[in-house]
Design a protein around this motif. Structure first.
Motif, PDB file in Angstrom:
ATOM      1  N   VAL A 194      -4.353  -4.989   6.136  1.00 22.16           N
ATOM      2  CA  VAL A 194      -3.900  -3.726   5.824  1.00 22.16           C
ATOM      3  C   VAL A 194      -4.618  -2.439   6.898  1.00 22.16           C
ATOM      4  N   THR A 195      -6.159  -2.343   6.368  1.00 22.99           N
ATOM      5  CA  THR A 195      -6.893  -0.841   5.949  1.00 22.99           C
ATOM      6  C   THR A 195      -7.044  -1.284   7.903  1.00 22.99           C
TER       7      THR A 195
ATOM      8  N   TYR B  97      -7.831  -8.219  -2.076  1.00 27.03           N
ATOM      9  CA  TYR B  97      -8.079  -7.242  -0.536  1.00 27.03           C
ATOM     10  C   TYR B  97      -7.586  -7.380   0.952  1.00 27.03           C
TER      11      TYR B  97
ATOM     12  N   LEU C  91      -6.347  -2.467  -2.247  1.00 31.20           N
ATOM     13  CA  LEU C  91      -5.928  -2.617  -0.872  1.00 31.20           C
ATOM     14  C   LEU C  91      -6.920  -0.525  -0.281  1.00 31.20           C
ATOM     15  N   GLY C  92      -6.630  -0.834   0.961  1.00 30.67           N
ATOM     16  CA  GLY C  92      -7.161   0.744   1.200  1.00 30.67           C
ATOM     17  C   GLY C  92      -8.765   0.440   1.564  1.00 30.67           C
TER      18      GLY C  92
ATOM     19  N   TYR D 248       1.020  -1.020  -0.030  1.00 30.81           N
ATOM     20  CA  TYR D 248      -0.017  -0.434  -0.094  1.00 30.81           C
ATOM     21  C   TYR D 248       1.016   1.986   0.101  1.00 30.81           C
ATOM     22  N   ARG D 249       2.296   0.844   1.342  1.00 30.85           N
ATOM     23  CA  ARG D 249       3.272   2.182   0.912  1.00 30.85           C
ATOM     24  C   ARG D 249       3.386   2.587  -0.247  1.00 30.85           C
TER      25      ARG D 249
ATOM     26  N   LEU E 134      -4.155   1.283   9.252  1.00 31.05           N
ATOM     27  CA  LEU E 134      -3.512   2.659   8.418  1.00 31.05           C
ATOM     28  C   LEU E 134      -4.256   3.724   9.282  1.00 31.05           C
TER      29      LEU E 134
ATOM     30  N   PRO F 200      -3.805   2.360  -3.760  1.00 30.29           N
ATOM     31  CA  PRO F 200      -4.642   0.829  -3.970  1.00 30.29           C
ATOM     32  C   PRO F 200      -4.889   0.188  -4.430  1.00 30.29           C
TER      33      PRO F 200
END
Length: 447
Positions: free
Chosen positions: A351-352, A347, A61-62, A41-42, A355, A46
Protein backbone atom coordinates in the motif's frame (compact mmCIF):
# COMPACT_ATOMS: atom_id res chain seq x y z
CA UNK A 1 0.22 3.07 26.80
CA UNK A 2 1.76 4.61 23.67
CA UNK A 3 -0.52 7.12 21.93
CA UNK A 4 -0.45 9.30 18.83
CA UNK A 5 -2.57 12.26 17.82
CA UNK A 6 -5.33 11.72 15.25
CA UNK A 7 -4.09 12.13 11.69
CA UNK A 8 -5.65 14.61 9.29
CA UNK A 9 -8.39 12.94 7.26
CA UNK A 10 -8.78 10.07 9.71
CA UNK A 11 -12.09 11.17 11.20
CA UNK A 12 -14.98 8.76 11.82
CA UNK A 13 -17.64 7.96 9.24
CA UNK A 14 -21.38 7.60 9.92
CA UNK A 15 -21.90 4.20 11.57
CA UNK A 16 -24.12 2.73 8.83
CA UNK A 17 -21.76 3.78 6.03
CA UNK A 18 -18.77 2.45 7.92
CA UNK A 19 -20.47 -0.92 8.46
CA UNK A 20 -21.24 -1.20 4.73
CA UNK A 21 -17.65 -0.30 3.84
CA UNK A 22 -16.31 -2.85 6.34
CA UNK A 23 -18.47 -5.61 4.87
CA UNK A 24 -17.42 -4.70 1.34
CA UNK A 25 -13.76 -4.63 2.36
CA UNK A 26 -14.01 -8.02 4.09
CA UNK A 27 -15.38 -9.60 0.92
CA UNK A 28 -12.73 -7.89 -1.23
CA UNK A 29 -9.90 -9.09 1.03
CA UNK A 30 -11.10 -12.66 0.65
CA UNK A 31 -11.46 -12.48 -3.13
CA UNK A 32 -8.95 -9.88 -4.37
CA UNK A 33 -6.58 -8.75 -1.59
CA UNK A 34 -4.23 -6.83 -3.90
CA UNK A 35 -7.08 -4.52 -4.88
CA UNK A 36 -8.68 -4.54 -1.44
CA UNK A 37 -5.66 -3.27 0.51
CA UNK A 38 -5.32 0.11 -1.29
CA UNK A 39 -9.11 0.44 -1.06
CA UNK A 40 -8.91 0.05 2.72
CA UNK A 41 -6.63 3.07 2.92
CA UNK A 42 -8.86 5.12 0.64
CA UNK A 43 -12.02 4.23 2.58
CA UNK A 44 -10.82 4.33 6.18
CA UNK A 45 -7.53 6.22 6.28
CA UNK A 46 -4.55 4.91 8.26
CA UNK A 47 -6.52 2.70 10.70
CA UNK A 48 -9.15 0.08 9.99
CA UNK A 49 -10.51 -2.81 12.06
CA UNK A 50 -12.15 -5.81 10.40
CA UNK A 51 -13.52 -9.00 11.93
CA UNK A 52 -14.35 -9.97 15.50
CA UNK A 53 -12.84 -12.19 18.17
CA UNK A 54 -9.99 -14.39 16.99
CA UNK A 55 -10.45 -13.11 13.41
CA UNK A 56 -10.10 -9.43 14.41
CA UNK A 57 -7.43 -7.64 12.38
CA UNK A 58 -6.28 -4.06 12.81
CA UNK A 59 -4.81 -2.53 9.65
CA UNK A 60 -2.30 0.31 10.09
CA UNK A 61 -1.62 1.66 6.61
CA UNK A 62 0.58 4.36 5.12
CA UNK A 63 3.98 5.84 5.87
CA UNK A 64 3.19 7.23 9.31
CA UNK A 65 1.64 3.93 10.36
CA UNK A 66 4.84 2.17 9.25
CA UNK A 67 6.92 4.66 11.20
CA UNK A 68 4.89 3.92 14.32
CA UNK A 69 5.01 0.12 13.97
CA UNK A 70 8.73 -0.02 13.17
CA UNK A 71 9.58 2.49 15.92
CA UNK A 72 7.70 0.70 18.70
CA UNK A 73 8.80 -2.91 18.51
CA UNK A 74 8.27 -3.21 22.29
CA UNK A 75 4.51 -3.17 21.68
CA UNK A 76 4.50 -6.27 19.49
CA UNK A 77 5.38 -9.96 19.41
CA UNK A 78 6.53 -11.93 16.41
CA UNK A 79 6.10 -15.51 17.66
CA UNK A 80 2.31 -15.45 17.71
CA UNK A 81 2.10 -13.36 14.54
CA UNK A 82 4.20 -15.74 12.46
CA UNK A 83 3.14 -18.98 14.10
CA UNK A 84 2.00 -20.35 10.73
CA UNK A 85 5.62 -20.28 9.47
CA UNK A 86 6.91 -22.63 12.15
CA UNK A 87 6.00 -25.66 10.02
CA UNK A 88 8.60 -24.44 7.51
CA UNK A 89 11.10 -22.34 9.44
CA UNK A 90 11.16 -24.06 12.83
CA UNK A 91 10.71 -22.83 16.40
CA UNK A 92 13.97 -20.88 16.62
CA UNK A 93 14.10 -19.11 13.23
CA UNK A 94 14.72 -15.37 13.36
CA UNK A 95 11.30 -14.55 11.95
CA UNK A 96 9.52 -16.23 14.88
CA UNK A 97 11.95 -15.05 17.58
CA UNK A 98 11.32 -12.25 20.06
CA UNK A 99 13.32 -10.16 22.52
CA UNK A 100 16.66 -11.37 23.79
CA UNK A 101 16.45 -14.65 21.82
CA UNK A 102 16.05 -12.73 18.59
CA UNK A 103 18.88 -10.33 19.39
CA UNK A 104 21.28 -13.15 20.26
CA UNK A 105 20.46 -15.24 17.18
CA UNK A 106 20.61 -12.23 14.89
CA UNK A 107 24.09 -11.27 16.16
CA UNK A 108 25.32 -14.79 15.47
CA UNK A 109 23.76 -15.04 11.99
CA UNK A 110 24.67 -11.52 10.82
CA UNK A 111 28.37 -12.21 10.01
CA UNK A 112 27.24 -14.51 7.18
CA UNK A 113 25.66 -11.54 5.39
CA UNK A 114 28.38 -8.89 5.40
CA UNK A 115 29.10 -7.12 2.11
CA UNK A 116 32.36 -9.06 1.74
CA UNK A 117 30.58 -12.39 2.13
CA UNK A 118 27.82 -11.42 -0.30
CA UNK A 119 30.36 -10.32 -2.94
CA UNK A 120 31.78 -13.84 -2.69
CA UNK A 121 28.34 -15.41 -3.03
CA UNK A 122 27.78 -13.44 -6.27
CA UNK A 123 30.23 -15.72 -8.09
CA UNK A 124 28.04 -18.71 -7.27
CA UNK A 125 24.90 -16.85 -8.35
CA UNK A 126 26.49 -15.92 -11.69
CA UNK A 127 27.74 -19.43 -12.42
CA UNK A 128 24.37 -20.98 -11.57
CA UNK A 129 22.54 -18.54 -13.88
CA UNK A 130 24.96 -19.28 -16.72
CA UNK A 131 24.49 -23.03 -16.29
CA UNK A 132 20.74 -22.62 -16.78
CA UNK A 133 21.01 -20.20 -19.71
CA UNK A 134 23.47 -22.55 -21.44
CA UNK A 135 20.59 -25.02 -21.90
CA UNK A 136 18.26 -22.57 -23.65
CA UNK A 137 17.92 -22.76 -27.44
CA UNK A 138 16.59 -20.33 -30.07
CA UNK A 139 12.88 -20.93 -30.68
CA UNK A 140 12.35 -22.41 -27.23
CA UNK A 141 9.45 -21.13 -25.10
CA UNK A 142 10.71 -20.64 -21.54
CA UNK A 143 8.78 -20.14 -18.30
CA UNK A 144 11.17 -17.59 -16.83
CA UNK A 145 9.59 -17.72 -13.35
CA UNK A 146 10.15 -21.46 -13.05
CA UNK A 147 13.59 -21.30 -14.66
CA UNK A 148 14.91 -18.59 -12.37
CA UNK A 149 13.16 -20.13 -9.38
CA UNK A 150 15.32 -23.22 -9.87
CA UNK A 151 18.41 -21.07 -10.41
CA UNK A 152 17.75 -19.09 -7.24
CA UNK A 153 17.03 -22.19 -5.19
CA UNK A 154 20.18 -23.95 -6.39
CA UNK A 155 22.36 -20.86 -5.85
CA UNK A 156 20.87 -20.31 -2.40
CA UNK A 157 21.45 -23.91 -1.35
CA UNK A 158 25.00 -23.88 -2.70
CA UNK A 159 25.77 -20.65 -0.86
CA UNK A 160 24.29 -22.14 2.33
CA UNK A 161 25.73 -25.65 2.09
CA UNK A 162 28.63 -25.37 -0.35
CA UNK A 163 29.07 -27.18 -3.69
CA UNK A 164 29.26 -30.61 -2.06
CA UNK A 165 25.55 -30.55 -1.24
CA UNK A 166 24.24 -28.47 -4.13
CA UNK A 167 23.39 -31.62 -6.10
CA UNK A 168 20.67 -32.31 -3.48
CA UNK A 169 18.82 -29.15 -4.56
CA UNK A 170 15.98 -30.85 -6.52
CA UNK A 171 15.10 -33.11 -3.58
CA UNK A 172 15.43 -30.37 -0.96
CA UNK A 173 13.28 -28.07 -3.10
CA UNK A 174 10.62 -30.77 -3.56
CA UNK A 175 10.45 -31.40 0.18
CA UNK A 176 10.30 -27.73 1.14
CA UNK A 177 7.53 -27.11 -1.37
CA UNK A 178 5.26 -29.45 0.61
CA UNK A 179 5.77 -27.23 3.67
CA UNK A 180 5.44 -23.97 1.74
CA UNK A 181 2.16 -25.16 0.21
CA UNK A 182 0.37 -25.14 3.58
CA UNK A 183 1.78 -21.73 4.52
CA UNK A 184 0.46 -20.14 1.32
CA UNK A 185 -3.14 -20.98 2.15
CA UNK A 186 -5.47 -18.48 3.90
CA UNK A 187 -5.35 -18.46 7.76
CA UNK A 188 -8.66 -20.36 8.24
CA UNK A 189 -7.32 -23.22 6.10
CA UNK A 190 -4.02 -23.14 7.98
CA UNK A 191 -5.85 -23.68 11.26
CA UNK A 192 -7.93 -26.54 9.83
CA UNK A 193 -4.82 -28.21 8.39
CA UNK A 194 -3.32 -28.51 11.85
CA UNK A 195 -6.03 -30.99 12.75
CA UNK A 196 -4.01 -33.53 10.81
CA UNK A 197 -4.94 -33.23 7.15
CA UNK A 198 -2.84 -35.15 4.61
CA UNK A 199 -1.30 -31.85 3.44
CA UNK A 200 -0.22 -31.01 7.00
CA UNK A 201 1.27 -34.46 7.55
CA UNK A 202 3.19 -34.19 4.27
CA UNK A 203 4.47 -30.75 5.29
CA UNK A 204 5.71 -31.81 8.72
CA UNK A 205 7.26 -35.01 7.36
CA UNK A 206 9.00 -33.15 4.53
CA UNK A 207 10.34 -30.47 6.85
CA UNK A 208 11.69 -33.14 9.21
CA UNK A 209 13.49 -34.82 6.30
CA UNK A 210 15.17 -31.52 5.33
CA UNK A 211 16.10 -30.89 8.97
CA UNK A 212 17.71 -34.33 9.19
CA UNK A 213 19.77 -33.61 6.09
CA UNK A 214 20.94 -30.25 7.43
CA UNK A 215 21.72 -31.68 10.86
CA UNK A 216 23.78 -34.49 9.33
CA UNK A 217 25.90 -31.91 7.53
CA UNK A 218 26.26 -29.83 10.71
CA UNK A 219 27.47 -32.88 12.63
CA UNK A 220 29.89 -33.81 9.84
CA UNK A 221 31.41 -30.34 9.82
CA UNK A 222 31.72 -30.26 13.58
CA UNK A 223 33.49 -33.59 13.58
CA UNK A 224 35.90 -32.58 10.85
CA UNK A 225 36.11 -28.93 11.98
CA UNK A 226 36.28 -28.00 8.29
CA UNK A 227 34.93 -24.54 9.05
CA UNK A 228 38.22 -23.70 10.74
CA UNK A 229 40.46 -24.87 7.90
CA UNK A 230 41.75 -22.18 5.57
CA UNK A 231 42.30 -24.88 2.95
CA UNK A 232 38.62 -25.87 2.87
CA UNK A 233 36.83 -24.43 -0.19
CA UNK A 234 33.49 -24.52 1.65
CA UNK A 235 34.72 -22.58 4.67
CA UNK A 236 32.93 -19.34 3.73
CA UNK A 237 29.48 -20.77 3.03
CA UNK A 238 26.71 -19.79 5.43
CA UNK A 239 26.51 -23.14 7.18
CA UNK A 240 30.22 -23.07 8.02
CA UNK A 241 29.92 -19.54 9.34
CA UNK A 242 26.92 -20.47 11.49
CA UNK A 243 28.70 -23.54 12.89
CA UNK A 244 31.73 -21.42 13.79
CA UNK A 245 29.88 -18.32 14.99
CA UNK A 246 30.43 -17.28 18.63
CA UNK A 247 29.18 -14.39 20.75
CA UNK A 248 31.27 -12.38 23.21
CA UNK A 249 30.77 -15.03 25.86
CA UNK A 250 32.03 -17.77 23.55
CA UNK A 251 28.57 -19.26 23.08
CA UNK A 252 27.37 -20.42 19.68
CA UNK A 253 24.15 -21.53 18.05
CA UNK A 254 22.73 -24.91 18.99
CA UNK A 255 22.27 -27.56 16.32
CA UNK A 256 18.54 -26.86 16.33
CA UNK A 257 19.11 -23.12 15.93
CA UNK A 258 21.51 -23.67 13.04
CA UNK A 259 19.09 -26.05 11.33
CA UNK A 260 16.17 -23.63 11.69
CA UNK A 261 18.19 -20.66 10.40
CA UNK A 262 19.41 -22.60 7.36
CA UNK A 263 15.96 -23.91 6.41
CA UNK A 264 14.29 -20.52 6.88
CA UNK A 265 17.00 -18.87 4.77
CA UNK A 266 16.47 -21.38 1.96
CA UNK A 267 12.68 -21.08 2.03
CA UNK A 268 12.51 -17.29 2.34
CA UNK A 269 15.42 -16.71 0.00
CA UNK A 270 14.20 -18.56 -3.05
CA UNK A 271 10.46 -18.01 -2.54
CA UNK A 272 10.57 -14.21 -2.31
CA UNK A 273 13.52 -13.57 -4.63
CA UNK A 274 12.08 -15.72 -7.41
CA UNK A 275 8.80 -13.80 -7.13
CA UNK A 276 10.61 -10.46 -7.45
CA UNK A 277 12.66 -11.83 -10.36
CA UNK A 278 9.48 -12.72 -12.25
CA UNK A 279 8.20 -9.13 -11.98
CA UNK A 280 11.57 -7.65 -12.96
CA UNK A 281 11.86 -9.83 -16.05
CA UNK A 282 8.28 -9.05 -17.05
CA UNK A 283 9.00 -5.32 -16.76
CA UNK A 284 12.13 -5.63 -18.91
CA UNK A 285 10.36 -7.60 -21.63
CA UNK A 286 7.18 -5.52 -21.62
CA UNK A 287 8.92 -2.24 -22.46
CA UNK A 288 11.86 -2.68 -24.81
CA UNK A 289 13.17 0.80 -23.93
CA UNK A 290 13.56 -0.43 -20.35
CA UNK A 291 15.48 -3.46 -21.64
CA UNK A 292 17.76 -1.31 -23.82
CA UNK A 293 18.54 1.18 -21.08
CA UNK A 294 19.20 -1.57 -18.56
CA UNK A 295 21.48 -3.36 -21.03
CA UNK A 296 23.39 -0.17 -21.81
CA UNK A 297 23.85 0.58 -18.12
CA UNK A 298 25.89 -2.60 -17.63
CA UNK A 299 28.88 -0.82 -19.15
CA UNK A 300 28.91 1.61 -16.24
CA UNK A 301 31.45 0.35 -13.72
CA UNK A 302 30.73 2.67 -10.80
CA UNK A 303 27.89 4.80 -9.49
CA UNK A 304 24.18 4.45 -10.03
CA UNK A 305 23.05 2.38 -13.00
CA UNK A 306 19.67 2.14 -14.70
CA UNK A 307 19.63 -1.57 -13.77
CA UNK A 308 19.88 -0.58 -10.10
CA UNK A 309 16.72 1.44 -10.66
CA UNK A 310 15.03 -1.57 -12.26
CA UNK A 311 15.68 -3.61 -9.12
CA UNK A 312 14.53 -0.84 -6.77
CA UNK A 313 11.44 -0.11 -8.85
CA UNK A 314 10.54 -3.82 -8.97
CA UNK A 315 10.71 -4.01 -5.18
CA UNK A 316 8.64 -0.85 -4.90
CA UNK A 317 5.76 -1.89 -7.14
CA UNK A 318 5.97 -5.60 -6.37
CA UNK A 319 7.30 -6.10 -2.82
CA UNK A 320 7.17 -9.87 -2.29
CA UNK A 321 5.74 -9.42 1.22
CA UNK A 322 2.51 -7.54 0.46
CA UNK A 323 1.68 -7.39 4.15
CA UNK A 324 3.47 -8.04 7.42
CA UNK A 325 1.84 -8.92 10.72
CA UNK A 326 2.43 -8.36 14.41
CA UNK A 327 0.71 -9.65 17.52
CA UNK A 328 -0.14 -6.71 19.80
CA UNK A 329 1.45 -7.33 23.21
CA UNK A 330 0.64 -3.95 24.81
CA UNK A 331 -2.40 -1.73 24.14
CA UNK A 332 -1.77 1.49 22.26
CA UNK A 333 -3.54 4.30 20.49
CA UNK A 334 -2.82 5.34 16.91
CA UNK A 335 -4.56 8.15 15.03
CA UNK A 336 -7.16 8.32 17.78
CA UNK A 337 -8.03 4.62 17.64
CA UNK A 338 -7.48 2.35 20.65
CA UNK A 339 -5.86 -0.97 19.78
CA UNK A 340 -6.14 -3.60 22.55
CA UNK A 341 -3.56 -6.23 23.42
CA UNK A 342 -4.20 -9.54 21.69
CA UNK A 343 -5.14 -7.93 18.38
CA UNK A 344 -3.43 -8.98 15.17
CA UNK A 345 -1.93 -5.95 13.47
CA UNK A 346 -1.30 -5.79 9.73
CA UNK A 347 0.74 -3.18 7.87
CA UNK A 348 1.46 -3.13 4.15
CA UNK A 349 4.57 -2.13 2.18
CA UNK A 350 2.48 -2.74 -0.95
CA UNK A 351 0.00 0.00 0.00
CA UNK A 352 2.71 2.47 1.00
CA UNK A 353 4.72 1.90 -2.18
CA UNK A 354 1.72 2.87 -4.32
CA UNK A 355 0.63 6.09 -2.59
CA UNK A 356 0.55 9.10 -4.95
CA UNK A 357 1.50 11.46 -2.12
CA UNK A 358 4.83 9.63 -1.88
CA UNK A 359 5.43 8.45 -5.45
CA UNK A 360 4.48 10.60 -8.47
CA UNK A 361 2.55 8.51 -11.01
CA UNK A 362 2.86 5.60 -8.56
CA UNK A 363 1.67 2.76 -10.83
CA UNK A 364 4.18 3.60 -13.57
CA UNK A 365 7.31 1.42 -13.70
CA UNK A 366 9.95 4.15 -13.83
CA UNK A 367 13.53 3.12 -12.90
CA UNK A 368 14.87 6.67 -13.29
CA UNK A 369 12.93 7.80 -10.22
CA UNK A 370 15.82 6.20 -8.28
CA UNK A 371 18.55 8.17 -10.07
CA UNK A 372 20.17 10.34 -7.34
CA UNK A 373 21.35 12.86 -9.97
CA UNK A 374 17.81 13.80 -11.04
CA UNK A 375 16.80 17.33 -10.02
CA UNK A 376 13.63 16.04 -8.32
CA UNK A 377 15.34 13.05 -6.72
CA UNK A 378 14.23 12.31 -3.15
CA UNK A 379 15.55 9.46 -1.06
CA UNK A 380 12.58 7.79 0.62
CA UNK A 381 12.63 7.21 4.35
CA UNK A 382 12.75 3.68 5.81
CA UNK A 383 9.03 3.97 6.61
CA UNK A 384 8.24 4.93 2.99
CA UNK A 385 10.22 2.22 1.18
CA UNK A 386 10.38 -1.07 3.04
CA UNK A 387 10.44 -4.13 0.75
CA UNK A 388 12.46 -5.95 3.43
CA UNK A 389 10.59 -4.64 6.46
CA UNK A 390 12.36 -2.46 8.97
CA UNK A 391 13.30 -1.89 12.57
CA UNK A 392 15.15 -4.53 14.61
CA UNK A 393 13.58 -7.33 12.56
CA UNK A 394 14.55 -6.00 9.12
CA UNK A 395 15.39 -8.91 6.84
CA UNK A 396 19.05 -9.90 7.20
CA UNK A 397 19.07 -11.15 3.63
CA UNK A 398 18.14 -7.80 2.03
CA UNK A 399 21.56 -7.17 0.45
CA UNK A 400 21.81 -10.86 -0.50
CA UNK A 401 18.46 -10.68 -2.33
CA UNK A 402 19.18 -7.43 -4.20
CA UNK A 403 22.60 -8.72 -5.22
CA UNK A 404 21.08 -11.94 -6.52
CA UNK A 405 18.42 -10.07 -8.49
CA UNK A 406 21.05 -7.79 -9.99
CA UNK A 407 23.42 -10.61 -10.94
CA UNK A 408 20.69 -12.72 -12.57
CA UNK A 409 19.31 -9.77 -14.52
CA UNK A 410 22.83 -8.91 -15.70
CA UNK A 411 23.32 -12.40 -17.10
CA UNK A 412 19.91 -12.36 -18.80
CA UNK A 413 20.57 -8.94 -20.38
CA UNK A 414 24.08 -9.85 -21.50
CA UNK A 415 23.38 -13.30 -22.90
CA UNK A 416 19.78 -13.60 -24.09
CA UNK A 417 17.60 -12.02 -26.76
CA UNK A 418 13.91 -12.89 -26.36
CA UNK A 419 10.36 -11.61 -26.65
CA UNK A 420 7.53 -11.73 -24.14
CA UNK A 421 4.69 -14.18 -24.79
CA UNK A 422 1.13 -13.82 -23.41
CA UNK A 423 0.43 -14.88 -19.83
CA UNK A 424 -1.71 -13.82 -16.87
CA UNK A 425 0.14 -11.06 -15.02
CA UNK A 426 -2.42 -10.81 -12.22
CA UNK A 427 -0.75 -10.96 -8.79
CA UNK A 428 -1.18 -13.96 -6.50
CA UNK A 429 0.20 -14.51 -2.99
CA UNK A 430 0.68 -12.19 -0.03
CA UNK A 431 3.88 -13.62 1.50
CA UNK A 432 5.62 -13.93 -1.89
CA UNK A 433 3.56 -12.05 -4.50
CA UNK A 434 4.19 -13.31 -8.01
CA UNK A 435 2.42 -13.21 -11.41
CA UNK A 436 -0.39 -15.73 -11.76
CA UNK A 437 1.52 -17.36 -14.62
CA UNK A 438 4.81 -16.82 -16.39
CA UNK A 439 6.34 -14.65 -17.56
CA UNK A 440 6.95 -16.72 -20.69
CA UNK A 441 9.53 -15.77 -23.28
CA UNK A 442 10.38 -16.99 -26.76
CA UNK A 443 14.16 -17.31 -26.99
CA UNK A 444 15.58 -15.58 -30.07
CA UNK A 445 19.31 -15.92 -29.43
CA UNK A 446 21.72 -17.03 -26.68
CA UNK A 447 25.37 -16.03 -26.49
Amino acid sequence: MVTTAPLIGAGPKPRARRAIDQLRSTVELATDPHRALPNLYRRFGPVCTLGVGSTRNVFLLGAEANRFVLGHSELFRWREAFDALVVVDGETALIVSDGADHQRRRRLVQPAFTRRQIDGYARTMRATADAAIDKWRPGQRVDLYQEFRRVIRRATIQVLFGPRLAHDEPELGRLLQHALAVVERPPPWQRLQRLGTPAWRRATSARAAVADRVLAEVEQRRRAATWASAADPDRSDVLSLLVGSRDDAGSGLTDREITDQVISLIAAGYETTSAAMAWAVRALLTDRSVWRQARASLDRAVGWRYLDGVVSETLRLYPPAVVSVRSVAEPFSFAGVEVPAGSQLIYSPYVTHRLPELWPDPLRFEPTRWDPDRAEARKPGPHEYLPFGGGPHRCLGAAFATTELTVLLERLLQRVSSRLEPSDAGPVGLAAMRPRSGPFARILAVS
